[in-house]
Design a protein around this motif. Sequence first.
Motif, PDB file in Angstrom:
ATOM      1  N   MET B   1       0.915  -1.334   0.054  1.00 24.76           N
ATOM      2  CA  MET B   1       0.124   0.166  -0.020  1.00 24.76           C
ATOM      3  C   MET B   1       0.808   1.379   0.066  1.00 24.76           C
ATOM      4  O   MET B   1       1.958   1.349   0.586  1.00 24.76           O
ATOM      5  N   LEU B  35       0.511  -0.654   6.893  1.00 28.99           N
ATOM      6  CA  LEU B  35       1.957  -0.067   6.901  1.00 28.99           C
ATOM      7  C   LEU B  35       2.981  -1.267   7.495  1.00 28.99           C
ATOM      8  O   LEU B  35       2.461  -1.654   8.512  1.00 28.99           O
ATOM      9  N   TYR B  36       4.156  -1.016   7.145  1.00 25.14           N
ATOM     10  CA  TYR B  36       4.980  -2.253   7.371  1.00 25.14           C
ATOM     11  C   TYR B  36       6.349  -1.681   7.876  1.00 25.14           C
ATOM     12  O   TYR B  36       6.943  -0.658   7.085  1.00 25.14           O
ATOM     13  N   LYS B  37       6.807  -2.074   9.179  1.00 21.24           N
ATOM     14  CA  LYS B  37       8.220  -1.692   9.445  1.00 21.24           C
ATOM     15  C   LYS B  37       9.100  -2.978   9.319  1.00 21.24           C
ATOM     16  O   LYS B  37       8.829  -4.104   9.317  1.00 21.24           O
ATOM     17  N   VAL B  38      10.162  -2.521   9.361  1.00 21.62           N
ATOM     18  CA  VAL B  38      11.539  -3.480   9.542  1.00 21.62           C
ATOM     19  C   VAL B  38      12.524  -3.366  10.421  1.00 21.62           C
ATOM     20  O   VAL B  38      12.885  -2.227  10.380  1.00 21.62           O
ATOM     21  N   VAL B  39      12.432  -4.293  11.207  1.00 22.98           N
ATOM     22  CA  VAL B  39      13.635  -4.103  12.615  1.00 22.98           C
ATOM     23  C   VAL B  39      14.449  -5.239  12.372  1.00 22.98           C
ATOM     24  O   VAL B  39      14.187  -6.258  12.493  1.00 22.98           O
ATOM     25  N   ASP B  40      15.826  -5.007  12.125  1.00 26.51           N
ATOM     26  CA  ASP B  40      16.688  -5.961  11.818  1.00 26.51           C
ATOM     27  C   ASP B  40      16.448  -7.101  10.866  1.00 26.51           C
ATOM     28  O   ASP B  40      16.605  -8.339  11.321  1.00 26.51           O
ATOM     29  N   ARG B  43      10.077  -8.188   9.188  1.00 26.45           N
ATOM     30  CA  ARG B  43       9.087  -7.174   8.457  1.00 26.45           C
ATOM     31  C   ARG B  43       7.857  -7.457   9.248  1.00 26.45           C
ATOM     32  O   ARG B  43       7.460  -8.774   9.493  1.00 26.45           O
ATOM     33  N   PHE B  46       2.601  -2.213  11.223  1.00 26.16           N
ATOM     34  CA  PHE B  46       2.817  -1.407  12.355  1.00 26.16           C
ATOM     35  C   PHE B  46       1.926  -1.715  13.558  1.00 26.16           C
ATOM     36  O   PHE B  46       0.820  -2.106  13.208  1.00 26.16           O
ATOM     37  N   GLN B  53       2.594   7.259  15.437  1.00 27.37           N
ATOM     38  CA  GLN B  53       3.939   8.193  15.434  1.00 27.37           C
ATOM     39  C   GLN B  53       3.917   8.588  13.735  1.00 27.37           C
ATOM     40  O   GLN B  53       4.446   9.755  13.460  1.00 27.37           O
ATOM     41  N   ASP B  57       4.296  12.202  12.434  1.00 27.43           N
ATOM     42  CA  ASP B  57       5.500  12.769  11.576  1.00 27.43           C
ATOM     43  C   ASP B  57       4.992  13.178  10.328  1.00 27.43           C
ATOM     44  O   ASP B  57       5.457  14.062   9.691  1.00 27.43           O
TER      45      ASP B  57
END
Lengths: 173, 114
Positions: B1, B35-40, B43, B46, B53, B57
């Motif tokens: 998206m 929405l997607y976050k990637v941490v180290d 994936r 959110f 946040q 932002d």
Amino acid sequence: MGAGLNKISSYDITSGDSSITITGLTSQYEVYFMQLNNIKAVSNANLYMRVTQSGVADDSAIYDYSYNQAFDNSSTITDTGFQGNTVFYLGQNLGSNVTHPFNCSLYLFNFSTDSEYSLITQYATFVNNADRNVSMIGGGQYKGNSIDDGVYFYLSSGNFDAGQINLYGLRKS
Amino acid sequence: MVYEKASIVYIGEDMATLEELTVEATAEIEAAKPLYKVVDGVRSEFDTVDYDQAITDLANSKWNDQQFGYIQARQEAYGSIADQLDMMYWDNVNGTTTWADHIAQVKSDNPKPV
């Protein structure tokens, strides 16, 4: 162990990623080096970076930075600075240029100590959404008395489309 | 998206407040979910904190564009100091107002928010 550059991690961006967090910064290395290779945004956007503690990005207004930008179609060099911002500013108006996406080298200093501010320097080049080649040099400080373990990237709007982020540890001696 | 910044032109007294921009940002983030976050390298979608946040932002980004975008635009449009000095020199020789006209045009084209 002598001086050297040791690769710690690498991440290939997936189209649709909204934010990317890279941790793993410890006192093992005195300085860290990060490569942002061929970063593309899905749509026109600015690229921002924050410092993390325990993997959580800090959006406090304690980021000071400045940078110069040179453009290929002008002899103008713009200089910009901010105090007390909530981000480090890495690039403006990134497009999805196929042949010249955003490329940047970052040095990360003092992240693993809480007695000194964490500092960054950046060198970047890219073609912006107006099809102008931009060369950028800058640096900044994160004024937190914290042990910082990583960085967090996001765009002013939209998602990442492609690219790769590599993290290296730099041992001075 | 994918979500994109709305193409909104703010002129003079029509400047949006941060609250209004937050409403816009909320609508855009809602429309863009998930929405997607990637941490180290891992994936995931959110969570609530991440979405809040993202709204903050995006609203702040819109606010900064609105309030301070003219500064960068003017810097780029003024031209280099060398070019401006050249304009001033020839204005002095020829009795023209090229430099002053140029500066006035740049300011007019990139107005400071009221």
